[in-house]
Design a protein around this motif. Structure first.
Motif, PDB file in Angstrom:
ATOM      1  N   GLU A  14      37.437 -10.115 -27.588  1.00  0.00           N
ATOM      2  CA  GLU A  14      36.568  -9.394 -28.486  1.00  0.00           C
ATOM      3  C   GLU A  14      36.561  -9.933 -29.898  1.00  0.00           C
ATOM      4  O   GLU A  14      36.285  -9.376 -30.779  1.00  0.00           O
ATOM      5  N   GLY A  15      37.102 -11.397 -29.803  1.00  0.00           N
ATOM      6  CA  GLY A  15      37.259 -12.215 -31.086  1.00  0.00           C
ATOM      7  C   GLY A  15      38.471 -11.623 -32.090  1.00  0.00           C
ATOM      8  O   GLY A  15      38.279 -12.104 -33.024  1.00  0.00           O
ATOM      9  N   LEU A  16      39.332 -11.049 -31.545  1.00  0.00           N
ATOM     10  CA  LEU A  16      40.481 -10.930 -32.326  1.00  0.00           C
ATOM     11  C   LEU A  16      41.589 -12.033 -32.548  1.00  0.00           C
ATOM     12  O   LEU A  16      42.258 -12.030 -33.475  1.00  0.00           O
ATOM     13  N   SER A  24      39.974 -25.539 -29.160  1.00  0.00           N
ATOM     14  CA  SER A  24      38.669 -26.481 -28.613  1.00  0.00           C
ATOM     15  C   SER A  24      38.028 -27.232 -29.731  1.00  0.00           C
ATOM     16  O   SER A  24      37.706 -28.355 -29.464  1.00  0.00           O
ATOM     17  N   LEU A  25      38.439 -26.633 -30.943  1.00  0.00           N
ATOM     18  CA  LEU A  25      37.709 -27.438 -32.243  1.00  0.00           C
ATOM     19  C   LEU A  25      38.548 -28.805 -32.275  1.00  0.00           C
ATOM     20  O   LEU A  25      38.074 -29.836 -33.083  1.00  0.00           O
ATOM     21  N   GLY A  38      29.404 -22.391 -30.415  1.00  0.00           N
ATOM     22  CA  GLY A  38      28.556 -21.366 -29.907  1.00  0.00           C
ATOM     23  C   GLY A  38      29.273 -20.037 -29.707  1.00  0.00           C
ATOM     24  O   GLY A  38      28.825 -18.953 -29.800  1.00  0.00           O
ATOM     25  N   ASP A  39      30.449 -20.080 -29.423  1.00  0.00           N
ATOM     26  CA  ASP A  39      31.317 -18.907 -28.897  1.00  0.00           C
ATOM     27  C   ASP A  39      31.432 -18.240 -30.534  1.00  0.00           C
ATOM     28  O   ASP A  39      31.376 -17.126 -30.517  1.00  0.00           O
ATOM     29  N   LEU A  40      31.860 -19.088 -31.604  1.00  0.00           N
ATOM     30  CA  LEU A  40      31.908 -18.396 -32.973  1.00  0.00           C
ATOM     31  C   LEU A  40      30.630 -17.809 -33.330  1.00  0.00           C
ATOM     32  O   LEU A  40      30.716 -16.681 -33.868  1.00  0.00           O
ATOM     33  N   ASN A  50      36.252 -12.934 -38.841  1.00  0.00           N
ATOM     34  CA  ASN A  50      37.100 -14.090 -38.772  1.00  0.00           C
ATOM     35  C   ASN A  50      36.359 -15.180 -38.019  1.00  0.00           C
ATOM     36  O   ASN A  50      36.639 -16.370 -38.487  1.00  0.00           O
ATOM     37  N   ALA A  51      35.366 -15.119 -37.322  1.00  0.00           N
ATOM     38  CA  ALA A  51      34.695 -15.982 -36.626  1.00  0.00           C
ATOM     39  C   ALA A  51      33.799 -16.628 -37.712  1.00  0.00           C
ATOM     40  O   ALA A  51      33.624 -17.976 -37.632  1.00  0.00           O
TER      41      ALA A  51
END
Length: 201
Positions: A14-16, A24-25, A38-40, A50-51
């Motif tokens: 859910e991106g929380l 990963s970054l 891409g996910d962000l 927050n993304a």
């Protein structure tokens, strides 16, 4: 234990919780970093602020961020912010994208060393400036967009890159049309018609 793991998985989906994305970054592989961006982008387009903040940090890292990004990775982050601005109307994302493009052109992506990336970045900067000019009603921003598209056309020539040339010519024609209408300038409108006709040839 199982419930705890399920909750972590849910929060990530859910991106929380974006700690796994930050991990990963930190990976030095640009492909892994681009996947994280891409996910962000997906989460930012879904409204996760927050993304968007994390995308902005990629372009302007804090002192505590131990990240190393190649220009193409930062370009992907700027593009994600511009798309977020376009789809969700976020002015903050739009300003951050424009600043990201400008920093890339000023520091890393030169016409001499990376002509294709330079032209691509100029084109994306033009798109973002056009959006900002239309939203602010700013002729100055629209004129900057015209300059960016014309710069891109110096590399994206009709002979060398016909598809990119046509796309950029079309973008140039549309922003000249908007600028000409706002200025009440027949010469600008004539330029717009000429650019659009060239794109269709």
């Amino acid at each position: 234990m199982r419930d705890g793991l399920l909750d972590i998985a849910r929060r990530r989906a859910e991106g929380l919780d974006l700690r796994h994305v930050e991990d990963s970054l930190r990976n030095k592989d640009p492909a892994v970093q681009k996947q994280a961006i891409g996910d962000l982008r997906t989460l930012a387009l879904a409204g996760r602020s927050n993304a968007q903040v994390l995308l902005e940090r990629i372009l302007a890292p804090t002192k505590s961020d131990d990240w190393v990004f190649k220009p193409e990775v930062r370009l992907a982050a700027a593009n994600a912010l511009w798309k977020c601005a376009e789809r969700r109307g976020s002015m903050g994302a739009l300003y951050s994208a424009i600043e990201g493009y400008r920093q890339l052109l000023a520091r890393d992506v030169t016409r001499a060393t990376m002509p294709t990336h330079w032209a691509m970045t100029q084109n994306e900067l033009g798109n973002a400036l056009q959006t900002l000019g239309e939203r602010e009603g700013s002729q100055a921003r629209l004129a900057e967009a015209v300059a960016a598209f014309r710069a891109a056309l110096e590399v994206n020539t009709r002979v060398a890159m016909p598809a990119q040339w046509a796309t950029t010519q079309n973008h140039l024609g549309l922003v000249l049309l908007t600028l000409g209408e706002r200025e009440g300038n027949p010469a600008r409108l004539a330029e717009a018609v000429a650019a659009c006709r060239l794109a269709l040839d």
